[in-house]
Scaffold this motif. Sequence first.
Motif, PDB file in Angstrom:
ATOM      1  N   GLY A  25       0.976  -1.017   0.236  1.00  0.00           N
ATOM      2  CA  GLY A  25       0.042   0.059   0.109  1.00  0.00           C
ATOM      3  C   GLY A  25       0.712   1.451  -0.005  1.00  0.00           C
ATOM      4  N   HIS A  26      -0.196   2.188   0.631  1.00  0.00           N
ATOM      5  CA  HIS A  26       1.363   3.419   0.691  1.00  0.00           C
ATOM      6  C   HIS A  26       2.122   3.323   1.378  1.00  0.00           C
ATOM      7  CE1 HIS A  26      -2.850   6.145  -0.580  1.00  0.00           C
ATOM      8  NE2 HIS A  26      -2.256   5.386  -1.453  1.00  0.00           N
ATOM      9  N   VAL A  27       3.212   4.062   0.805  1.00  0.00           N
ATOM     10  CA  VAL A  27       4.353   4.334   1.678  1.00  0.00           C
ATOM     11  C   VAL A  27       4.774   5.435   1.828  1.00  0.00           C
ATOM     12  CG1 VAL A  27       7.168   3.157   1.701  1.00  0.00           C
ATOM     13  CG2 VAL A  27       5.424   1.983   0.989  1.00  0.00           C
ATOM     14  N   ARG A  28       5.336   5.884   2.689  1.00  0.00           N
ATOM     15  CA  ARG A  28       6.481   7.668   2.963  1.00  0.00           C
ATOM     16  C   ARG A  28       7.222   7.420   3.594  1.00  0.00           C
ATOM     17  NH1 ARG A  28       1.363   8.412   7.703  1.00  0.00           N
ATOM     18  NH2 ARG A  28       2.228   6.577   7.902  1.00  0.00           N
ATOM     19  N   VAL A  94       2.787  16.958   7.555  1.00  0.00           N
ATOM     20  CA  VAL A  94       1.524  16.014   8.163  1.00  0.00           C
ATOM     21  C   VAL A  94       0.437  16.101   7.721  1.00  0.00           C
ATOM     22  CG1 VAL A  94       0.666  15.010  10.297  1.00  0.00           C
ATOM     23  CG2 VAL A  94       2.766  15.803  10.590  1.00  0.00           C
ATOM     24  N   ARG A  95      -0.191  17.321   7.545  1.00  0.00           N
ATOM     25  CA  ARG A  95      -1.908  17.665   7.194  1.00  0.00           C
ATOM     26  C   ARG A  95      -1.396  17.221   5.259  1.00  0.00           C
ATOM     27  NH1 ARG A  95      -2.082  22.528   8.213  1.00  0.00           N
ATOM     28  NH2 ARG A  95      -1.836  23.367   6.781  1.00  0.00           N
ATOM     29  N   GLU A  96      -0.968  17.953   4.786  1.00  0.00           N
ATOM     30  CA  GLU A  96      -1.271  17.509   3.226  1.00  0.00           C
ATOM     31  C   GLU A  96      -0.622  16.712   2.745  1.00  0.00           C
ATOM     32  OE1 GLU A  96      -3.633  20.300   2.379  1.00  0.00           O
ATOM     33  OE2 GLU A  96      -3.162  22.105   3.916  1.00  0.00           O
ATOM     34  N   VAL A  97       0.661  16.057   3.281  1.00  0.00           N
ATOM     35  CA  VAL A  97       1.087  15.162   3.004  1.00  0.00           C
ATOM     36  C   VAL A  97       1.116  13.645   3.368  1.00  0.00           C
ATOM     37  CG1 VAL A  97       3.453  14.313   2.105  1.00  0.00           C
ATOM     38  CG2 VAL A  97       2.346  16.771   1.601  1.00  0.00           C
ATOM     39  N   GLY A 105      -6.964   7.758   5.094  1.00  0.00           N
ATOM     40  CA  GLY A 105      -6.238   9.019   5.347  1.00  0.00           C
ATOM     41  C   GLY A 105      -7.612   9.376   3.476  1.00  0.00           C
ATOM     42  N   THR A 106      -7.391  10.104   2.595  1.00  0.00           N
ATOM     43  CA  THR A 106      -8.572  10.502   1.919  1.00  0.00           C
ATOM     44  C   THR A 106      -7.205   9.842   0.306  1.00  0.00           C
ATOM     45  OG1 THR A 106      -7.422  12.636   0.924  1.00  0.00           O
ATOM     46  CG2 THR A 106      -9.203  12.447   2.209  1.00  0.00           C
ATOM     47  N   GLY A 107      -6.129   9.961   0.658  1.00  0.00           N
ATOM     48  CA  GLY A 107      -4.861   9.367  -1.106  1.00  0.00           C
ATOM     49  C   GLY A 107      -4.378  10.952  -1.662  1.00  0.00           C
ATOM     50  N   GLN A 108      -4.964  11.848  -1.204  1.00  0.00           N
ATOM     51  CA  GLN A 108      -5.150  13.036  -1.755  1.00  0.00           C
ATOM     52  C   GLN A 108      -3.434  14.301  -1.164  1.00  0.00           C
ATOM     53  OE1 GLN A 108      -8.608  15.176  -2.340  1.00  0.00           O
ATOM     54  NE2 GLN A 108      -8.595  14.009  -4.538  1.00  0.00           N
ATOM     55  N   VAL A 109      -2.664  14.587  -2.211  1.00  0.00           N
ATOM     56  CA  VAL A 109      -1.608  14.978  -0.751  1.00  0.00           C
ATOM     57  C   VAL A 109      -1.553  16.608  -1.677  1.00  0.00           C
ATOM     58  CG1 VAL A 109      -0.535  13.222  -0.066  1.00  0.00           C
ATOM     59  CG2 VAL A 109       0.488  14.192  -2.545  1.00  0.00           C
ATOM     60  N   GLN A 125      -1.370  22.488  -7.402  1.00  0.00           N
ATOM     61  CA  GLN A 125      -2.865  21.180  -7.074  1.00  0.00           C
ATOM     62  C   GLN A 125      -2.805  20.055  -6.869  1.00  0.00           C
ATOM     63  OE1 GLN A 125      -5.366  22.709  -8.802  1.00  0.00           O
ATOM     64  NE2 GLN A 125      -4.218  23.910  -8.635  1.00  0.00           N
ATOM     65  N   ARG A 126      -3.954  19.550  -5.918  1.00  0.00           N
ATOM     66  CA  ARG A 126      -3.709  17.783  -4.758  1.00  0.00           C
ATOM     67  C   ARG A 126      -3.591  17.051  -6.278  1.00  0.00           C
ATOM     68  NH1 ARG A 126      -4.639  18.966  -0.216  1.00  0.00           N
ATOM     69  NH2 ARG A 126      -5.617  21.497   0.883  1.00  0.00           N
ATOM     70  N   VAL A 127      -3.214  16.132  -5.559  1.00  0.00           N
ATOM     71  CA  VAL A 127      -2.131  14.783  -5.971  1.00  0.00           C
ATOM     72  C   VAL A 127      -2.955  13.461  -5.777  1.00  0.00           C
ATOM     73  CG1 VAL A 127      -0.681  13.479  -7.463  1.00  0.00           C
ATOM     74  CG2 VAL A 127      -0.690  15.940  -7.584  1.00  0.00           C
ATOM     75  N   THR A 128      -4.032  12.841  -6.195  1.00  0.00           N
ATOM     76  CA  THR A 128      -4.529  11.593  -6.117  1.00  0.00           C
ATOM     77  C   THR A 128      -2.940  10.232  -6.487  1.00  0.00           C
ATOM     78  OG1 THR A 128      -6.498  11.880  -6.558  1.00  0.00           O
ATOM     79  CG2 THR A 128      -6.063   9.510  -5.758  1.00  0.00           C
ATOM     80  N   VAL A 129      -2.301  10.018  -4.827  1.00  0.00           N
ATOM     81  CA  VAL A 129      -2.012   8.990  -4.946  1.00  0.00           C
ATOM     82  C   VAL A 129      -2.860   7.340  -5.729  1.00  0.00           C
ATOM     83  CG1 VAL A 129       0.372   7.950  -3.672  1.00  0.00           C
ATOM     84  CG2 VAL A 129      -0.672  10.358  -3.466  1.00  0.00           C
ATOM     85  N   ALA A 130      -2.224   6.903  -6.023  1.00  0.00           N
ATOM     86  CA  ALA A 130      -2.544   4.950  -6.342  1.00  0.00           C
ATOM     87  C   ALA A 130      -2.398   4.873  -5.227  1.00  0.00           C
ATOM     88  CB  ALA A 130      -2.038   5.049  -7.467  1.00  0.00           C
TER      89      ALA A 130
END
Length: 207
Positions: A25-28, A94-97, A105-109, A125-130
């Motif tokens: 899944g998502h990895v930061r 934290v909030r935006e990314v 989370g929304t998946g949008q950064v 612009q916000r980006v939707t992360v797969a």
Amino acid sequence: MPIRPLTPEALAAEIVAAVERAGPGHVRVLVDGAPPARPEVLADALVDPLRVRSRPVVRVSAWDFLRPASVRLERGRTDPDSFYDDWLDGGALVREVLAPLGHGGTGQVLPRLWDVEVDRAARAQRVTVAPSGVVVVDGPLLLGRGLPAELAVHLALSETVLQRRTPADEAWTLPAYARYADEVDPESVADLVVRADHPDRPALQTA
């Protein structure tokens, strides 16, 4: 601790493998290091290898999440404690990314928040992360702030090299990095530590 010399390409491959181990899944990913360690170069080097593995990447620079000059420079332009405490808007990062890629989370950064050159909000612009996407954030003094991440990489420089490679007009930041080493000890906090005294010959510090 044992040190394993690597080429820059092999180092990137090691970090990509660590990202893969972190989950599908998502990895930061945080790539932490003072500017002379060139964290942005390593962060950029992860993009193509991850995309080859069907892991879309959003690149973010902490320098695009600084506070407005009125806050950042309230104690002057060359105050090391202000640089350490007040420059980065960690809450916004934290909030935006980072939080949008966490559980629920929304998946949008938002990849950029603040344009330092003109000292106003960036028109990003916000980006939707797969679902399999990765966000890679580079910058200095990132660890010890409670920034949520699955993988934290620290680029370590010896004190001598840090002093030598820091431009004269940025030498005022050196006490902030000394404070960081003393208060946070990023080498003990990071998941991966890279000895970066020789940029073309990095070495991975292993347990």
